[in-house]
Write a protein that holds these residues in place. Structure first.
Motif, short mmCIF file in Angstrom:
data_model
loop_
_atom_site.label_atom_id
_atom_site.label_comp_id
_atom_site.label_asym_id
_atom_site.label_seq_id
_atom_site.Cartn_x
_atom_site.Cartn_y
_atom_site.Cartn_z
N VAL A 13 -3.20 7.18 11.08
CA VAL A 13 -4.43 7.03 10.19
C VAL A 13 -4.36 5.95 9.01
O VAL A 13 -5.23 5.41 8.64
N ASN A 14 -3.07 5.57 8.66
CA ASN A 14 -2.90 4.73 7.54
C ASN A 14 -2.20 3.45 8.28
O ASN A 14 -1.18 3.02 8.60
N ARG A 15 -3.37 2.69 8.42
CA ARG A 15 -2.93 1.28 9.10
C ARG A 15 -2.53 0.22 7.93
O ARG A 15 -2.78 0.47 6.89
N SER A 16 -1.88 -0.61 8.64
CA SER A 16 -1.09 -1.60 7.30
C SER A 16 -2.11 -2.73 7.02
O SER A 16 -2.77 -3.18 7.93
N ILE A 17 -2.02 -2.87 5.69
CA ILE A 17 -3.18 -4.10 5.44
C ILE A 17 -2.59 -5.34 5.71
O ILE A 17 -3.15 -6.42 5.86
N HIS A 18 -1.33 -5.65 6.06
CA HIS A 18 -0.81 -6.84 6.33
C HIS A 18 -1.33 -7.41 7.63
O HIS A 18 -1.26 -8.67 8.01
N SER A 19 -1.97 -6.64 8.48
CA SER A 19 -2.44 -7.29 9.81
C SER A 19 -3.95 -7.87 9.88
O SER A 19 -4.43 -8.25 10.48
N ARG A 20 -4.38 -7.35 8.44
CA ARG A 20 -5.86 -7.93 8.13
C ARG A 20 -5.87 -9.05 7.39
O ARG A 20 -7.12 -9.46 7.04
N ILE A 21 -5.13 -9.64 6.73
CA ILE A 21 -5.04 -10.66 5.81
C ILE A 21 -4.29 -11.95 6.36
O ILE A 21 -3.43 -11.54 7.34
N PRO A 22 -4.65 -13.14 5.95
CA PRO A 22 -4.11 -14.31 6.59
C PRO A 22 -2.58 -14.27 6.65
O PRO A 22 -2.05 -13.73 5.45
N SER A 23 -1.97 -14.81 7.41
CA SER A 23 -0.45 -14.63 7.44
C SER A 23 0.25 -15.89 6.90
O SER A 23 1.25 -16.15 6.38
N TYR A 24 -0.85 -17.00 6.54
CA TYR A 24 -0.50 -18.27 5.79
C TYR A 24 -0.48 -17.89 4.35
O TYR A 24 -1.83 -17.68 3.75
N ARG A 25 0.64 -18.16 3.73
CA ARG A 25 0.82 -17.87 2.32
C ARG A 25 -0.14 -18.51 1.45
O ARG A 25 -0.91 -17.89 0.79
N PRO A 26 -0.48 -20.03 1.35
CA PRO A 26 -1.54 -20.35 0.55
C PRO A 26 -2.75 -19.92 0.88
O PRO A 26 -3.47 -19.81 -0.08
N ALA A 27 -3.17 -19.26 2.06
CA ALA A 27 -4.55 -18.92 2.63
C ALA A 27 -4.53 -17.54 1.76
O ALA A 27 -5.78 -17.31 1.06
N ARG A 28 -3.52 -16.63 1.65
CA ARG A 28 -3.56 -15.49 0.99
C ARG A 28 -3.63 -15.66 -0.55
O ARG A 28 -4.76 -14.77 -1.07
N ILE A 29 -2.99 -16.60 -1.28
CA ILE A 29 -3.15 -16.94 -2.62
C ILE A 29 -4.53 -17.30 -2.73
O ILE A 29 -5.20 -16.63 -3.87
N ALA A 30 -5.18 -18.28 -2.05
CA ALA A 30 -6.32 -18.50 -2.10
C ALA A 30 -7.48 -17.36 -2.05
O ALA A 30 -8.39 -17.35 -2.71
N LEU A 31 -7.43 -16.79 -1.13
CA LEU A 31 -8.39 -15.42 -0.88
C LEU A 31 -8.22 -14.63 -2.10
O LEU A 31 -9.08 -14.08 -2.53
#
Length: 86
Positions: A13-31
């Protein structure tokens, strides 16, 4: 046979958010920054204030200070509204 979309299939029921955001760190920060800045323009039709907490959650993956603040808020919220109707 159980299809992938059937309700009988047991899925977490509780899915991880880590699979839905970019794995590339600069892309996550920019997002995360774009989401927060877009949330500041929440009075516009498509952009909304809902983007600010989402941006904080995305940034909390990379920044321990933001992660601690988010966890403290979650603990406070859980304790405050544990038995109350929302």
């Amino acid at each position: 046979m159980v299809s992938e979309n059937s309700p009988d299939k047991k899925t977490p029921v509780n899915r991880s958010i880590h699979s839905r955001i970019p794995s590339y760190r600069p892309a996550r920060i920019a997002l995360g920054i774009v989401l927060i800045l877009g949330g500041l323009a929440g009075f516009l039709p498509i952009l909304g204030f809902w983007m600010i907490p989402l941006g904080v959650v995305v940034l909390s993956v990379d920044f321990p200070f933001i992660r601690r603040m988010r966890r403290r808020f979650m603990v406070w919220f859980g304790r405050t509204f544990r038995n109350k109707d929302l």
